[in-house]
Write an enzyme that holds these catalytic residues in place. Sequence first.
Site, PDB file in Angstrom:
ATOM      1  CE  LYS A   1      -4.696  -1.795   2.268  1.00 21.78           C
ATOM      2  NZ  LYS A   1      -4.278  -2.862   1.029  1.00 21.78           N
TER       3      LYS A   1
ATOM      4  CB  THR B   1      -9.245  -2.823  -2.295  1.00 21.83           C
ATOM      5  OG1 THR B   1      -7.820  -2.485  -2.161  1.00 21.83           O
ATOM      6  CG2 THR B   1      -9.977  -3.979  -3.290  1.00 21.83           C
TER       7      THR B   1
ATOM      8  CB  THR C   1      -7.450  -0.579   3.517  1.00 21.83           C
ATOM      9  OG1 THR C   1      -8.308  -1.112   3.669  1.00 21.83           O
ATOM     10  CG2 THR C   1      -6.001   0.324   3.902  1.00 21.83           C
ATOM     11  CB  THR C   2      -5.375   0.262  -1.761  1.00 20.67           C
ATOM     12  OG1 THR C   2      -4.773  -0.976  -1.129  1.00 20.67           O
ATOM     13  CG2 THR C   2      -4.449   0.896  -2.229  1.00 20.67           C
TER      14      THR C   2
ATOM     15  CB  SER D   1     -11.286  -4.674   2.608  1.00 22.56           C
ATOM     16  OG  SER D   1     -10.394  -4.860   3.217  1.00 22.56           O
TER      17      SER D   1
ATOM     18  CG  ASP E   1      -9.105  -8.491  -4.030  1.00 25.09           C
ATOM     19  OD1 ASP E   1      -8.541  -7.460  -3.752  1.00 25.09           O
ATOM     20  OD2 ASP E   1      -8.945  -9.269  -3.008  1.00 25.09           O
TER      21      ASP E   1
END
Length: 109
Positions: free
Chosen positions: A2, A24, A26-27, A45, A51
């Site tokens: 990240k 996603t 958090t990134t 997430s 994904d």
Amino acid sequence: MKDEMVEFAAAHAADLKGLRIASTETTGGRVLEAVPDLELVRLKSGPLGGDQQIGALIATGEIDMMIFFVDPLTPMPHDVDVKALMRLAIVYDIPMALNRATAEILLRR
């Protein structure tokens, strides 16, 4: 990876500006903190279905390229999801960067 993704986005903010980016949760949040003017859609997430959401966007033709930095020396808790995402990128012939060098080539388009 990240931190590296955030560094990459900040270094290439001008190249990324104007592109619709899916990420996603958090990134995407960390990237937006560093480069708040990007057009970035945050999905779930990765381990919670993000994904797979990106995979669905690939399957419906809404993703033109994928930049997904992978650390081959660190196990991923959602390794199966990541492999499925990479498989879809291959099946749908989506250019895919798994490291910074390849990502920089893709942005030259």
